[in-house]
Scaffold this motif. Sequence first.
Motif, PDB file in Angstrom:
ATOM      1  N   MET B 478       0.831  -1.204   0.000  1.00  9.93           N
ATOM      2  CA  MET B 478       0.000   0.000   0.000  1.00  9.93           C
ATOM      3  C   MET B 478       0.864   1.252   0.000  1.00  9.93           C
ATOM      4  SD  MET B 478      -3.173  -0.915   2.475  1.00  9.93           S
ATOM      5  CE  MET B 478      -3.686  -2.611   2.683  1.00  9.93           C
ATOM      6  N   ARG B 479       1.996   1.169   0.664  1.00 10.13           N
ATOM      7  CA  ARG B 479       2.917   2.311   0.690  1.00 10.13           C
ATOM      8  C   ARG B 479       3.390   2.607  -0.730  1.00 10.13           C
ATOM      9  NH1 ARG B 479       6.461   0.227   4.202  1.00 10.13           N
ATOM     10  NH2 ARG B 479       5.407   1.171   5.984  1.00 10.13           N
ATOM     11  N   GLU B 480       3.753   1.533  -1.433  1.00 10.13           N
ATOM     12  CA  GLU B 480       4.241   1.705  -2.810  1.00 10.13           C
ATOM     13  C   GLU B 480       3.159   2.327  -3.699  1.00 10.13           C
ATOM     14  OE1 GLU B 480       5.764  -1.906  -4.488  1.00 10.13           O
ATOM     15  OE2 GLU B 480       6.653  -0.860  -6.187  1.00 10.13           O
ATOM     16  N   ILE B 481       1.924   1.847  -3.542  1.00  8.61           N
ATOM     17  CA  ILE B 481       0.829   2.375  -4.364  1.00  8.61           C
ATOM     18  C   ILE B 481       0.565   3.830  -4.015  1.00  8.61           C
ATOM     19  CG2 ILE B 481      -1.656   2.224  -4.773  1.00  8.61           C
ATOM     20  CD1 ILE B 481      -1.407  -0.837  -4.543  1.00  8.61           C
ATOM     21  N   ALA B 482       0.385   4.108  -2.717  1.00  6.27           N
ATOM     22  CA  ALA B 482      -0.046   5.455  -2.319  1.00  6.27           C
ATOM     23  C   ALA B 482       1.022   6.509  -2.616  1.00  6.27           C
ATOM     24  CB  ALA B 482      -0.413   5.468  -0.840  1.00  6.27           C
ATOM     25  N   ASN B 483       2.283   6.116  -2.587  1.00  8.76           N
ATOM     26  CA  ASN B 483       3.360   7.080  -2.835  1.00  8.76           C
ATOM     27  C   ASN B 483       3.632   7.313  -4.309  1.00  8.76           C
ATOM     28  OD1 ASN B 483       4.673   8.252  -0.388  1.00  8.76           O
ATOM     29  ND2 ASN B 483       4.729   6.095   0.215  1.00  8.76           N
ATOM     30  N   SER B 484       3.012   6.519  -5.166  1.00  4.23           N
ATOM     31  CA  SER B 484       3.301   6.672  -6.596  1.00  4.23           C
ATOM     32  C   SER B 484       2.656   7.943  -7.131  1.00  4.23           C
ATOM     33  CB  SER B 484       2.804   5.458  -7.377  1.00  4.23           C
ATOM     34  OG  SER B 484       1.396   5.427  -7.378  1.00  4.23           O
ATOM     35  N   LYS B 485       3.301   8.519  -8.137  1.00  5.89           N
ATOM     36  CA  LYS B 485       2.704   9.688  -8.784  1.00  5.89           C
ATOM     37  C   LYS B 485       1.442   9.285  -9.527  1.00  5.89           C
ATOM     38  CE  LYS B 485       6.719  12.690  -9.170  1.00  5.89           C
ATOM     39  NZ  LYS B 485       7.727  11.945  -8.385  1.00  5.89           N
ATOM     40  N   THR B 486       1.422   8.031  -9.975  1.00  7.11           N
ATOM     41  CA  THR B 486       0.236   7.522 -10.672  1.00  7.11           C
ATOM     42  C   THR B 486      -0.988   7.610  -9.771  1.00  7.11           C
ATOM     43  OG1 THR B 486       1.649   5.982 -11.876  1.00  7.11           O
ATOM     44  CG2 THR B 486      -0.721   5.539 -11.889  1.00  7.11           C
ATOM     45  N   TYR B 487      -0.838   7.096  -8.547  1.00  7.85           N
ATOM     46  CA  TYR B 487      -1.961   7.153  -7.614  1.00  7.85           C
ATOM     47  C   TYR B 487      -2.329   8.594  -7.300  1.00  7.85           C
ATOM     48  CZ  TYR B 487      -4.597   6.898  -3.250  1.00  7.85           C
ATOM     49  OH  TYR B 487      -5.550   7.071  -2.280  1.00  7.85           O
ATOM     50  N   GLN B 488      -1.335   9.479  -7.319  1.00  6.72           N
ATOM     51  CA  GLN B 488      -1.565  10.859  -6.915  1.00  6.72           C
ATOM     52  C   GLN B 488      -1.962  11.773  -8.075  1.00  6.72           C
ATOM     53  OE1 GLN B 488       1.545  12.349  -4.355  1.00  6.72           O
ATOM     54  NE2 GLN B 488       1.671  10.415  -3.216  1.00  6.72           N
ATOM     55  N   LEU B 489      -2.291  11.184  -9.229  1.00  8.80           N
ATOM     56  CA  LEU B 489      -2.823  11.998 -10.319  1.00  8.80           C
ATOM     57  C   LEU B 489      -4.242  12.428  -9.984  1.00  8.80           C
ATOM     58  CD1 LEU B 489      -1.650   9.947 -13.428  1.00  8.80           C
ATOM     59  CD2 LEU B 489      -0.727  12.132 -12.614  1.00  8.80           C
ATOM     60  N   SER B 490      -4.629  13.571 -10.502  1.00  7.42           N
ATOM     61  CA  SER B 490      -5.973  14.057 -10.236  1.00  7.42           C
ATOM     62  C   SER B 490      -7.011  13.267 -11.038  1.00  7.42           C
ATOM     63  CB  SER B 490      -6.049  15.539 -10.609  1.00  7.42           C
ATOM     64  OG  SER B 490      -7.331  16.039 -10.329  1.00  7.42           O
ATOM     65  N   SER B 491      -8.264  13.401 -10.642  1.00  4.03           N
ATOM     66  CA  SER B 491      -9.342  12.873 -11.464  1.00  4.03           C
ATOM     67  C   SER B 491      -9.800  13.923 -12.469  1.00  4.03           C
ATOM     68  CB  SER B 491     -10.515  12.415 -10.591  1.00  4.03           C
ATOM     69  OG  SER B 491     -10.874  13.423  -9.689  1.00  4.03           O
ATOM     70  N   ARG B 492      -9.311  15.147 -12.311  1.00  6.01           N
ATOM     71  CA  ARG B 492      -9.559  16.149 -13.341  1.00  6.01           C
ATOM     72  C   ARG B 492      -8.622  15.857 -14.506  1.00  6.01           C
ATOM     73  NH1 ARG B 492     -11.014  20.763  -9.741  1.00  6.01           N
ATOM     74  NH2 ARG B 492     -10.377  20.089  -7.661  1.00  6.01           N
ATOM     75  N   TYR B 493      -8.981  16.320 -15.669  1.00  2.00           N
ATOM     76  CA  TYR B 493      -8.113  16.095 -16.823  1.00  2.00           C
ATOM     77  C   TYR B 493      -8.131  17.322 -17.702  1.00  2.00           C
ATOM     78  CZ  TYR B 493      -5.605  13.496 -20.389  1.00  2.00           C
ATOM     79  OH  TYR B 493      -4.649  13.059 -21.270  1.00  2.00           O
ATOM     80  N   ASN B 494      -6.955  17.726 -18.155  1.00  2.00           N
ATOM     81  CA  ASN B 494      -6.880  18.875 -19.052  1.00  2.00           C
ATOM     82  C   ASN B 494      -6.926  18.388 -20.484  1.00  2.00           C
ATOM     83  OD1 ASN B 494      -6.568  20.741 -16.929  1.00  2.00           O
ATOM     84  ND2 ASN B 494      -4.400  20.213 -16.771  1.00  2.00           N
ATOM     85  N   GLY B 495      -7.932  18.822 -21.223  1.00  2.00           N
ATOM     86  CA  GLY B 495      -8.036  18.353 -22.594  1.00  2.00           C
ATOM     87  C   GLY B 495      -9.147  17.307 -22.699  1.00  2.00           C
ATOM     88  N   THR B 496      -9.268  16.733 -23.888  1.00  2.00           N
ATOM     89  CA  THR B 496     -10.335  15.750 -24.102  1.00  2.00           C
ATOM     90  C   THR B 496      -9.857  14.370 -23.684  1.00  2.00           C
ATOM     91  OG1 THR B 496     -10.906  17.033 -26.041  1.00  2.00           O
ATOM     92  CG2 THR B 496     -12.037  14.923 -25.754  1.00  2.00           C
ATOM     93  N   TRP B 497     -10.645  13.682 -22.931  1.00  2.00           N
ATOM     94  CA  TRP B 497     -10.280  12.368 -22.404  1.00  2.00           C
ATOM     95  C   TRP B 497     -10.915  11.285 -23.261  1.00  2.00           C
ATOM     96  CZ3 TRP B 497      -7.232   9.878 -19.084  1.00  2.00           C
ATOM     97  CH2 TRP B 497      -7.611   8.604 -18.628  1.00  2.00           C
ATOM     98  N   ASP B 498     -10.135  10.268 -23.576  1.00  2.00           N
ATOM     99  CA  ASP B 498     -10.676   9.119 -24.300  1.00  2.00           C
ATOM    100  C   ASP B 498     -10.821   7.958 -23.322  1.00  2.00           C
ATOM    101  OD1 ASP B 498     -10.994   6.760 -25.820  1.00  2.00           O
ATOM    102  OD2 ASP B 498      -9.964   7.664 -27.535  1.00  2.00           O
ATOM    103  N   PRO B 499     -12.013   7.379 -23.236  1.00  2.00           N
ATOM    104  CA  PRO B 499     -12.222   6.296 -22.272  1.00  2.00           C
ATOM    105  C   PRO B 499     -11.256   5.137 -22.440  1.00  2.00           C
ATOM    106  CG  PRO B 499     -14.311   6.979 -23.209  1.00  2.00           C
ATOM    107  CD  PRO B 499     -13.255   7.722 -23.948  1.00  2.00           C
ATOM    108  N   SER B 500     -10.712   4.948 -23.626  1.00  2.00           N
ATOM    109  CA  SER B 500      -9.796   3.816 -23.786  1.00  2.00           C
ATOM    110  C   SER B 500      -8.505   4.032 -23.022  1.00  2.00           C
ATOM    111  CB  SER B 500      -9.478   3.593 -25.269  1.00  2.00           C
ATOM    112  OG  SER B 500      -8.730   4.695 -25.761  1.00  2.00           O
ATOM    113  N   TRP B 501      -8.276   5.239 -22.517  1.00  2.00           N
ATOM    114  CA  TRP B 501      -7.074   5.502 -21.729  1.00  2.00           C
ATOM    115  C   TRP B 501      -7.212   5.051 -20.273  1.00  2.00           C
ATOM    116  CZ3 TRP B 501      -6.768  11.294 -23.574  1.00  2.00           C
ATOM    117  CH2 TRP B 501      -6.459  11.312 -24.944  1.00  2.00           C
ATOM    118  N   GLU B 502      -8.406   4.588 -19.913  1.00  2.00           N
ATOM    119  CA  GLU B 502      -8.592   4.143 -18.521  1.00  2.00           C
ATOM    120  C   GLU B 502      -7.548   3.097 -18.149  1.00  2.00           C
ATOM    121  OE1 GLU B 502     -12.641   2.804 -18.015  1.00  2.00           O
ATOM    122  OE2 GLU B 502     -13.435   4.702 -18.754  1.00  2.00           O
TER     123      GLU B 502
END
Lengths: 467, 674
Positions: B478-502
């Motif tokens: 859990m430490r590894e997950i929570a400290n990752s920048k990936t986990y700490q990305l926002s749910s906001r997105y700048n630009g148009t989001w494509d669902p296939s990027w999930e």
Amino acid sequence: MSQQEKFNKFVERYPHPHVTFFNRPHFTRRRFFEVVGAGVVGSYLVGKVSGADDVSTQPGAATQNKAKNCIFILLAGAPSHVDTFDLKVLNGVTPSNFTPTMVNGINWPMGLLPKIGGALGDICLVRSMHAWALVHSLAQTWSQIGRNPAAALGNIAPNIGSVVAIEKNVAGQVFPPFLALNSPTAVGNGYFPAQYAPFKIIPSTAGIPNTGNPLGAQRLDDLWSRIHELDDPLRTASPYGQPLQDYDAFYNSAKSLIDYSKNKVNQAFGYSPTDSARYGNTSFGNACLIAKQVLAADQGTRFIQITLGGWDMHQDIYGQQNPRGNNLYTMGKPLDDGVSALLSDLKSSGLLDQTLVVMVGEFGRTVGPVTAAGGRDHYLQQTAVFAGAGVHGGRAIGSTTSNGSDTVDFGWSRQRYVKPEDIEATIYSAMGIDWTTIRKDDPFHRGFEYVPFSEQDIYGPINELWG
Amino acid sequence: MKDRRLRVGENMVTKRSIALLLGISGLTLIGVLASDDDASGLGPALPVEHAECTFFGPNHDNIVKAASRGFVGGQPASPMAQNSTATMLTEAVVAALPPVPPGTRTGSLIDPATTNTIDRYIFQAMATANVSAAPPTTDYEFIRRVTLDLTGRIPTASQVTSFVADTAPDKRSKYIEGLLASSQWVDKWTNYFGDFFQNNSRNTQIVRFPDGVVGFNSYIRNSLTSGKPYDQIAREMITAAGSNSYTQGELNYLVGGVVTGGPVQDIWDQQMANIATTFLGLSNLNCLECHNGRGHLDSLNLWGAQTTRMQAWGMASFLSHTPSPGRTPVTQGNNNIYYWSVTDNLRAADYFLNTLTGNRPARQPVGKVTNVAPTYMFGGQSPAPGSNYRAALAQDITADFQFARAAVNYMWAQFFGLGIVDPPDQFDPARLDPSNPPEIPWPADPSQPWPLQPSNPQLLNALAQDFVNSKFDLKALMREIANSKTYQLSSRYNGTWDPSWESLFARKMVRRLWSEEIHDAITQSSGIVPTYNMGAVYGSVSWAMQLPEPLSTPDGANGAINNFLNAFLRGNRDDQIRHQDGSISQALDLLNDNFVMNRVQLAKAPRSGLLATAAAMPNDQAVNALFLNVLSRYPTNAEMSAAMGHLGNTATRNQELENLMWSLYNKVDFIFNY
């Protein structure tokens, strides 16, 4: 080649579904933890509803268009057909207190189901039905969506009730169009938007909890405007993503219920001990009672599903062992009390003519002598029960062998086994919904057929019910 | 569209497959009721259906959910699934969030790939796909999200303000450490593993009774508190032997595999199916215990399609020296209340192929084989005759790399809303190795071979290896997950989001809070803490996350809290899974339920709690206090001026303060974790 043989050949050539959908997830009953964080099934979202351009139909499909409402009673666990709706008396097996009685050519277990027996004049039995599968969950889901759940679009197929809801919903109605009583695991709205989801309620004498606020209606209106004051400007001005229209379909429905007034809501959704007693004083009876009250209130509910589970009698089906478990007597009485009171009340209030009542299990049960465990096991042959909406009662369509093991007379124009898909088409037709409709708004752009293979006219309504 | 090749493996129920379901003629499926034990106060047993291979049922809604994602099987499904519900929901929630004030501190995205294993692979995959990452979370977003994800609580107002004011560069990792060390972490993950291991007092097959639930719950709680490695937990539960499920909690896991109305082989099959699902992510083993994979799994699972029932029996055989768990009455003479025992008989015959009845198709000799010896499917090991089979199984499983893969993947799915292999119990062992991809045509598109299953196979293997190296330390994972920048990305997105990027995890998807998290967030923020007395065995708790199972909580003064918790679909750890769906009842409850109403009225709590404290403050401070405590953020300028406008009239000021607090509980961003 007979119609049934032609149908069998069709099904072999075009297995249901006709297209595989890659990597369909396969879930077992035992995956009971919530693993996935997101991906709520559209339930918070109001989606786009197909306009007229987004559907196609087949020419010449003439609907019966007799019913404003439908009540769908799912007899979960699968009742024994030869002990109930397609009685076959076997010496030394059928209990004598079943008191088999001929009513207008229908052999009926008057001792077991006396009250429904008295209402047979309103009931039409369809005795030529076959299920597709003998697995409870698969077959129950199949019955509720009218297609193979393992189908490509079976994955996202809505409950028949949700299709009725999307077709019949009128904006501004107070009650949700689709109500599910005693059906916590009923199939949901599939890919359809949130407002067509079944409103799942367990009957309670007090009705639906929390339809009024202790501080009163005026205060609640203040609150409502405060919430929108806070949220609305954010959504329209959001720089992030696409601001969707109102996400709070449920809040709007909740507000409708609240505005309608707690008293009036609970007049429909609650009940008195006296009324409950008339319906047999059981949870099933209470569900039937609420169904009648909700339809009588006429506030937008058009499809009501009621589930009565407990029919899976693999042992001691006649309740002769000790200790007794679930048997035909313990299940028959609630059924008899509830359904008869429902039909009677619908009739006396004039609602029966505009309400199609359908009652069916997910398959039938083995015939002849009982098993070593004293019960009956899963079996494809079964019976479906119809009443209301102008259905011509007091008779049976189709007939089976002397012991109920198979159909000998299909009894309808398609001259083959009646399937859950045909039951689905019948419901739509009764309610004036074109069962050949194909919607183009499904997320995979394949086209969602209300009834599978409508372009080939494989399934259709049982018009003989009205013949 | 009607391609013949796609017929293979179709799930049409033909006469042949019906025959398989029925087994050899003469099969009788016997269903038995759960025992009746009114004396326990749990009420009479409900009519139940016997266990069976359930392809669809109560989980149907989950299938709908998985089917409407932005991608399928690790491959972008665009333009097939333009309207992924995860994306739509995330955008809807995010659209209701206030814009980020300039100058708000955020996490850093400098050198993203250097942080840890996760970021190395995720940012590499994003770069290859030429997809930009979402912005990093603001401090406000981060503290609320990680506190909920790790402890099931929202942060307090002072935690929020001091965290935001802190300028230390390592404040995020320090805050994560604090959460991992907290007692609330134990509460939440005891609850999570209670769901995962299906700890309940009564399900459709067996009864554990309150004492059994409490015993199992204590075992889980103690294991987590002491930092027990996950492989040890697995080993203990697989090999558990003892005479009393009340006092030896780990016995309850295998007890959960008991099925009634059939021969003991049905129990071994179910126990093995549970073990395979829980510890290897292989729920398809359940199918294979009824029939060969071929003809059923051909388009679903490449490994499964090539695996036989005999091989599945070879796995179930590891349980074949464990007789059906026994029941001992608590009080002599009263057989209605009992505890379970699990023992081994090392001299028993191996898995006998001699059944004609029960919950699964008949098991009959195959050629000369009348008894199936245990063989571990993924290595071919067999324990020596006379040795402890379950110990051998536990060793084989925990030494199998798939054990680590499944574990990290389940945890990933819990934190990200989507597994690297998804659904996480649908692993296909034939499609996991990037250095050895399959070459067999994919039924969905025969011009291509089966694709690799994980959306990022290198990440999955690397994360699993990290877990092995840490000696299966859950907190380290859990430490590894929570400290990752990936986990700490926002749910906001700048630009148009494509669902296939999930499947790239380029953005954080939202999730709705659990029932227990919503309840506890209302409790904590309002400062009015209930006490639920559930009797001598369950004891009393104040926080819903501490409930030992989803059960009815007599609530005394606060009204029917049980309905409130159930409205948010916490499930029953049996045939009703935990759901995130919305409903009208949820809206009615948040608007009107006494649990909420008693916390938003000064008359109900005039001297203590958030509302009373806020009422004593000047208006602007009061508004800040409400927002910080309930939503873990400050109001925007627009929100503040709207609120101040209403508070300006002294005659109705307190009433308007109540209205404000009340409306915050009904806002989108209260019940979602973004």
